[in-house]
Structures are given as structure tokens and as C-alpha cells.
Design an enzyme around this catalytic site. Sequence first.
Site, mmCIF file in Angstrom:
data_model
loop_
_atom_site.group_PDB
_atom_site.id
_atom_site.type_symbol
_atom_site.label_atom_id
_atom_site.label_comp_id
_atom_site.label_asym_id
_atom_site.label_seq_id
_atom_site.Cartn_x
_atom_site.Cartn_y
_atom_site.Cartn_z
ATOM 1 N NE ARG A 132 82.847 67.170 22.391
ATOM 2 C CZ ARG A 132 83.523 66.918 23.495
ATOM 3 N NH1 ARG A 132 84.163 67.880 24.125
ATOM 4 N NH2 ARG A 132 83.552 65.702 23.992
ATOM 5 C CG ASP A 167 80.913 64.196 22.080
ATOM 6 O OD1 ASP A 167 81.133 64.810 21.025
ATOM 7 O OD2 ASP A 167 81.735 64.112 23.012
ATOM 8 C CG HIS A 208 88.943 59.859 21.756
ATOM 9 N ND1 HIS A 208 88.879 60.680 20.654
ATOM 10 C CD2 HIS A 208 89.136 60.676 22.831
ATOM 11 C CE1 HIS A 208 89.017 61.946 21.054
ATOM 12 N NE2 HIS A 208 89.177 61.955 22.375
ATOM 13 C CG ASN A 212 92.058 65.287 31.232
ATOM 14 O OD1 ASN A 212 92.821 64.747 32.033
ATOM 15 N ND2 ASN A 212 91.097 66.102 31.624
ATOM 16 C CD GLU A 232 95.802 62.236 17.424
ATOM 17 O OE1 GLU A 232 96.554 63.189 17.134
ATOM 18 O OE2 GLU A 232 94.560 62.341 17.473
ATOM 19 C CG ASN A 233 100.966 63.006 20.596
ATOM 20 O OD1 ASN A 233 101.515 63.107 19.508
ATOM 21 N ND2 ASN A 233 99.924 63.758 20.937
#
Length: 398
Positions: A89, A146, A206, A209, A332-333
Site C-alpha cells: 500500500r 491510495d 471511510h 483514525n 463498521e463499529n
Amino acid sequence: MSKLVLVLNCGSSSLKFAVVDAQSGEQHLSGLAECLHLPEARIKWKLDGKHEAQLGEGAAHDEALSFIVETILASKPELAAQLKAIGHRVVHGGEQFTQSALIDDAVLKGIEDCAALAPLHNPAHIIGIKAAQKAFPELKNVAVFDTAFHQTMPEEAYLYALPYNLYKEHGIRRYGMHGTSHLFIAREAAERLGKPANELNIINCHLGNGASVCAIKNGQSVDTSMGLTPLEGLVMGTRCGDIDPAIIFHLHDTLGYSVEKINTMLTKESGLLGLTEVTSDCRFVEDNYGQKEEATRAMDVFCHRLAKYVAGYTASLDGRLDAITFTGGIGENSAPIREMVLNRLAIFGITVDSAANLKARFGGEGVITTADSRIPAMVIATNEELVIAEDTARLTNI
């Protein structure tokens, strides 16, 4: 025949790694080396169970990769023997890299040339690439950028209203990040909605952090919140996101802050950490919302900024929005953050299904709006490692 790819994601003080089968998507190994360059440098991994070890005081990326090769992979030689290539990445590819690239000297130099645009990330990627080449001299390496997914943005989205020669001569423009994640979510959302990817219009959030929003029209990025660097846009863990640029001059000229101090403050001391004055951890903000002033303040600012971006990006989609999607560690959480953001978007006919929203946590996914909601909202777990593995397999012909 398996197509195993070692996927590496080098941060300034971390190294995330995985062994992924590019054909089946199966992850055979995953782990994270963290706190590199510090006394508490350590590594955690999953391979036939969970494991953790200390890397030694001040251990860097080289030592972490050596541990992966000589200890972790050595414990499973049949897995190491099947590795076919390495995928990296890379946060910033500038305008030079519009797609993933097989790494040679020219590509490596291009990544180095973009280091000024991602000073916390690209230098670490270069270290990781060179360490991987040294550890696996027989394997080809691929860089997955990215920024590449966002190269389809139109000029009106990527240009800043600055003197045009700054773009022409120095490449100062919006590039965006998290492109690999946004691409994966666009692909997944199309499949779940039963639409061809090239006809899909979504706004993807997205949230981790680091956080960014992307407007995706007909399967392509047409706008995104991060800019020249990963500092612009949303409120993040320690990054400020959007601010009035004149604040920088005020801090320097009136309050006497040095340029270095301002840079450190905006990137490492702002965001949720700055607003709470306690922590960058979203779980603290979520757990203490309505009870502690600092948590309430931080969450309100975070959700206001995010909802404003999502609403604004509808203007880039020609009047058709197929879904709003949430991904990343927070996306997601955090059911409360998703609900607060979507409630602020009620003008679009969006109604949250609170029960479904609560279920969509800790690995749960799916639609989190009611059946009569005009626009569905979905939680989809991202899988950047799979995209990197697939691109690596394609470019190395494994």
C-alpha cells in the site's frame, strides 16, 4: 493453484501485514507490528491462533520484516514457499501514478518524489519496499496507490482556487486517499444492490483514525474529502480536517507558534484528541456522549462535519444516490455515530432502523435503514488487503 501475496502496509511507526490468496480472498496470516522506533516496539499476529512478541527496544521496519520472515513464516514453511509476490500500500502517487505499478527503480523514485505530499507515509513505504526486496529478492513487488482511484475526479473537484501555476508547476491539487478502500466498497455495494458497478452512485464514508468521504458516480470517484495531503476534510483522530487557512497565520504571527509546532498540532494534536483534550479514541467519545462535556463536544463536531460532506456530495451525483455506505474501524463499529449522521440527513428521506444498526457492529454488516427509507444506508467491511493482492497478482501474472 493458490495465488498467495504478502501484503505490506508500512506506516511511520507501524507495519501491517497479511498473506492473502488473490484468487479465493482467503487470508492465511494477518498481523501488525506497532510502536516501531520506540522502547515498546511489538508485533501481534494471527496464524493458527493469536500471538504477540516484543521486537526489542527501538526496532524499526527492517527488524519487523525480519521477524515476519525468520520467525512467523519460518514456523509455517509450506506457507512461505507458496508466496508468489509482494503488494505494498502506498498512500501518495501524485499525478504520476493513475493505477497500480510493478516496482522498478523508476517507480521507486516516483514514490520518493511524492514523499513531500505524504511525509508521514511515503518515506515509510519506501523503507518497507526496500526491506521486502532484501528479504525476498526472488519476488516481484507491486505498489498500489491510495490516490489512484481518485484520478477520475473532474477538474472542478480537484483544483484549489489558488494561482493556477501552483498546479501546473508544482502539482498542488486535491489527490484524495483511501482509494483502495473506496474502490472495494463501490464494488461490494454494486454487488449487494444488484447493479452494474459502472452504473452505481454512492457516497462512501471511510471512518477510522484517518477518515474520508468519497462521491462515487458510475463506479468512479468524482470527489473526495482529503486533499493534497491526508490532513484536509473530516474531523479525524488527531488531524483537524478543514479549518480556515488564516488560523495558521494567526497562530504564527500573533501567538508566536513556530511552523513546526503548528504542523505537529494540526496533524497530531487536533481532531478528536484536540476537542476532548483527553484522547483520540472514538470509543471514549461514544461511551461518554451526553455525560461528559468533552465527549459530547467532540462527537457533535465529528458528526456535523461528516453529515455536511455527505449532503454536499449529492450535488456531484446528478440527482441519483443509490446508497450511503459506512466502512473503516469507526464506520463498521460505531452505531451511535452512524445514527447521528443519518438523522442529520433526514431531509433526503433517510430513516434509520435502530435495531439493524445495532446489529451491524463487530463484523456485522448490511442495510441499516428502514424498508421505506428513500435512500438505503449500508455497513460494509472494507478489505484493502484483497484489492492489493488482486492488483499484485494481475501485474505479476501469478
